[in-house]
Design a protein around this motif. Structure first.
Motif, short mmCIF file in Angstrom:
data_model
loop_
_atom_site.label_atom_id
_atom_site.label_comp_id
_atom_site.label_asym_id
_atom_site.label_seq_id
_atom_site.Cartn_x
_atom_site.Cartn_y
_atom_site.Cartn_z
N GLY A 258 0.50 -1.38 0.43
CA GLY A 258 -0.61 0.04 -0.19
C GLY A 258 0.51 1.25 0.11
N PHE A 259 0.53 2.70 -0.50
CA PHE A 259 0.30 3.91 0.13
C PHE A 259 1.57 4.02 -1.14
CE2 PHE A 259 -0.68 3.09 4.05
CZ PHE A 259 -1.05 4.63 4.15
N VAL A 260 2.32 3.16 -1.72
CA VAL A 260 3.05 3.78 -3.17
C VAL A 260 1.80 4.30 -4.47
CG1 VAL A 260 4.87 3.15 -4.96
CG2 VAL A 260 4.78 1.51 -2.62
N GLY A 261 0.79 4.30 -4.38
CA GLY A 261 -0.19 4.37 -5.64
C GLY A 261 -0.97 5.66 -4.81
N LEU A 262 -0.42 6.68 -3.53
CA LEU A 262 -1.54 7.31 -3.57
C LEU A 262 -0.34 7.71 -3.09
CD1 LEU A 262 -4.12 8.02 -1.82
CD2 LEU A 262 -3.00 7.14 0.45
N LEU A 263 1.03 7.76 -2.97
CA LEU A 263 1.81 9.22 -2.47
C LEU A 263 2.58 9.45 -3.39
CD1 LEU A 263 3.76 7.47 1.33
CD2 LEU A 263 2.19 9.71 0.52
N VAL A 264 3.03 8.44 -3.91
CA VAL A 264 3.92 9.27 -5.25
C VAL A 264 3.13 10.18 -6.18
CG1 VAL A 264 5.27 8.30 -7.20
CG2 VAL A 264 5.55 6.84 -5.30
N PRO A 265 1.69 9.77 -7.07
CA PRO A 265 1.66 10.89 -7.55
C PRO A 265 1.21 12.10 -7.01
CG PRO A 265 0.66 8.96 -7.63
CD PRO A 265 1.21 8.99 -6.57
N HIS A 266 1.22 12.56 -5.24
CA HIS A 266 1.05 13.55 -4.88
C HIS A 266 2.87 14.37 -4.66
CE1 HIS A 266 -3.08 13.76 -3.64
NE2 HIS A 266 -2.73 12.67 -2.64
N MET A 267 3.15 13.53 -4.71
CA MET A 267 4.57 14.19 -5.09
C MET A 267 5.25 14.55 -5.99
SD MET A 267 6.70 10.90 -2.21
CE MET A 267 8.18 11.40 -2.49
N ARG A 269 3.34 15.34 -8.34
CA ARG A 269 2.78 15.72 -9.13
C ARG A 269 3.10 17.89 -8.14
NH1 ARG A 269 -1.66 13.98 -7.48
NH2 ARG A 269 -2.50 13.53 -9.39
N SER A 270 4.08 18.23 -7.38
CA SER A 270 4.17 19.72 -6.69
C SER A 270 5.75 19.76 -7.39
CB SER A 270 4.35 19.07 -5.64
OG SER A 270 5.63 18.00 -4.72
N LEU A 271 5.76 18.38 -8.75
CA LEU A 271 6.74 19.23 -9.11
C LEU A 271 7.05 19.18 -10.61
CD1 LEU A 271 9.71 16.52 -7.58
CD2 LEU A 271 9.60 18.56 -7.18
N THR A 272 6.04 17.94 -11.39
CA THR A 272 5.44 18.53 -12.36
C THR A 272 4.72 19.10 -13.05
OG1 THR A 272 4.67 16.37 -12.66
CG2 THR A 272 6.43 15.96 -12.94
N GLY A 273 3.89 19.58 -11.92
CA GLY A 273 2.32 20.32 -12.06
C GLY A 273 1.05 18.88 -12.59
N PRO A 274 0.31 19.37 -12.85
CA PRO A 274 -1.11 18.53 -13.26
C PRO A 274 -1.12 18.29 -14.42
CG PRO A 274 -1.74 20.89 -13.56
CD PRO A 274 -0.49 20.77 -12.60
N PRO A 281 4.68 9.76 -17.16
CA PRO A 281 6.32 8.98 -17.11
C PRO A 281 7.39 9.59 -15.83
CG PRO A 281 5.72 10.07 -18.47
CD PRO A 281 4.79 10.68 -18.03
N ALA A 282 6.80 10.98 -15.24
CA ALA A 282 7.90 10.78 -13.99
C ALA A 282 7.19 9.89 -12.21
CB ALA A 282 7.26 12.48 -13.24
N CYS A 283 5.65 9.95 -12.34
CA CYS A 283 4.97 8.63 -11.50
C CYS A 283 5.86 7.44 -11.81
CB CYS A 283 3.78 8.50 -11.47
SG CYS A 283 2.74 9.83 -10.49
N LEU A 284 5.84 7.09 -12.73
CA LEU A 284 6.74 5.66 -12.78
C LEU A 284 7.93 5.06 -12.07
CD1 LEU A 284 6.59 2.93 -14.74
CD2 LEU A 284 7.40 3.72 -16.57
N LEU A 285 8.12 6.25 -13.15
CA LEU A 285 9.91 6.92 -12.33
C LEU A 285 9.90 6.56 -10.68
CD1 LEU A 285 11.58 8.85 -15.18
CD2 LEU A 285 11.51 6.17 -14.88
N GLY A 288 8.93 3.37 -9.06
CA GLY A 288 10.21 2.44 -9.02
C GLY A 288 11.47 2.46 -7.88
N ILE A 289 12.00 3.94 -8.08
CA ILE A 289 12.78 4.65 -7.03
C ILE A 289 12.21 4.26 -5.39
CG2 ILE A 289 13.69 6.21 -5.88
CD1 ILE A 289 14.21 7.37 -8.78
N LEU A 290 10.74 4.34 -5.60
CA LEU A 290 10.55 4.23 -4.05
C LEU A 290 10.61 2.77 -3.65
CD1 LEU A 290 9.02 6.02 -1.17
CD2 LEU A 290 6.98 5.45 -2.23
N MET A 291 10.16 1.92 -4.68
CA MET A 291 9.95 0.63 -4.30
C MET A 291 11.06 -0.08 -4.39
SD MET A 291 7.36 -1.33 -3.52
CE MET A 291 5.85 -0.93 -4.48
#
Length: 334
Positions: A258-267, A269-274, A281-285, A288-291
């Motif tokens: 859990g929480f990978v799919g919840l946290l990474v998009p929020h993190m 989105r603050s860097l790349t915008g909506p 692609p940013a969420c994909l990379l 992978g780094i977080l997991m």
């Protein structure tokens, strides 16, 4: 994107060298290069166990963790965009509960007809059947509304959670195996798992990028998107089914994480915008780094390996509370 990709490659090389047998990053690169180019001179004079440890033990597990983390983060980003709910993640529609139920059935009945793929196949089947049921319950004359989808997912997930509890009750000696799988782990992953997950995650990324413009417009609401030429019903169905299938494949290989799919998009989105053309692609990379980081901690840093789902929940829960509270404080100041 370049920085994230470089961080991911660096993390893979460093993580591959970490463990009971320590291998330097340079030796890891030489071993991989020797395997790719079939050049034995690259590993001349090296301990004979190093190539076996790298190519047959660590690298399949590491790459599986990277692909699964990327797939879950990618699906979480899509679910948040299509359901217009910041708390949505890959498990919102009950797909993870379906996969868990299928895997629990396979473990309880000790099914081994398909070898090591028996549990992933049953988990995948359970996830797909759950998705079909959720879509059937939420369908209406006007298509699929986000509220109906979320409510249907909660209802189905609650029923399946009760069914899983019943299976654990009657499992006796096998209850520990079921509980451990439900907690998530990348132990004993093979190159087959890497290829299996990579195919579906790559397919999902292609579909999501193809519909990225429509996904941006859907964030404005169904009516606004329809007025701009988006077939909201068809696009929503295609994206939801694809995201759920990617989640099902990832969960069938790794268990519940859990929480990978919840946290990474929020993190991200603050860097790349909506804009989903950059966000996906940013969420994909980043996923992978977080997991990979979490799996490396459980595998090579802690004295005893713990299920990775436990670690991601322990870290992700407080971190998400911090993000949520910070956003609330920001709104209050405005």
């Amino acid at each position: 994107m370049a920085v994230l990709f470089a961080l991911l490659l660096t993390a893979v090389v460093v993580s591959t060298g970490m463990g009971y047998i320590s291998i330097t990053p340079g030796e890891v690169v030489r071993i991989v290069g020797a395997r790719l180019t079939d050049t034995g001179a690259l590993v001349a004079g090296m301990d004979e166990t190093f190539p076996v440890v790298v190519m047959d033990v660590r690298l399949p597990r590491i790459l599986t963790a990277v692909v699964v983390g990327g797939g879950l983060a990618l699906s979480g980003c899509v679910f948040q965009g299509i359901l217009l709910n910041p708390l949505a993640d890959p498990y919102t529609l009950g797909v993870s509960a379906g996969a868990a139920f299928g895997a629990a059935v396979a473990l309880l009945l000790n099914i081994s007809a398909m070898g090591t793929f028996s549990i992933p196949v049953f988990a995948f089947a359970g996830a797909v059947l759950t998705l079909v049921l959720v879509l059937y319950l939420s369908a209406s004359g006007g298509g699929f509304s986000s509220n109906n989808l979320i409510l249907s997912g909660i209802i189905v997930a609650s029923i399946l959670s009760a069914a899983i509890s019943f299976l654990k009750y009657v499992a006796d000696e096998q209850v520990a195996v079921i509980i451990f799988w439900l907690m998530g782990s990348f132990g004993s992953r093979t190159w087959g798992d890497v290829g299996f997950t990579l195919v579906f995650v790559t397919f999902g990324l292609i579909v999501f990028l193809f519909f990225s413009r429509d996904l941006n417009l859907l964030a404005l609401g169904d009516r606004s998107a329809a007025s701009l030429g988006v077939n909201t019903g068809r696009v929503t169905l295609v994206i939801l089914v694809t995201a759920s299938l990617v989640t099902a494949v990832c969960v069938s290989v790794s268990g519940i994480i859990g929480f990978v799919g919840l946290l990474v998009p929020h993190m991200m989105r603050s860097l790349t915008g909506p804009d989903n053309r950059r966000l996906l692609p940013a969420c994909l990379l980043a996923g992978g780094i977080l997991m990979l980081a979490a799996d490396t901690v459980t595998r090579a840093v802690l004295p005893h390996e713990i299920p990775i789902g436990v670690l991601t929940a322990l870290i992700g829960g407080p971190f998400f509370c911090y993000i949520f509270r910070r956003k609330q404080m920001g709104r209050a100041s405005v």
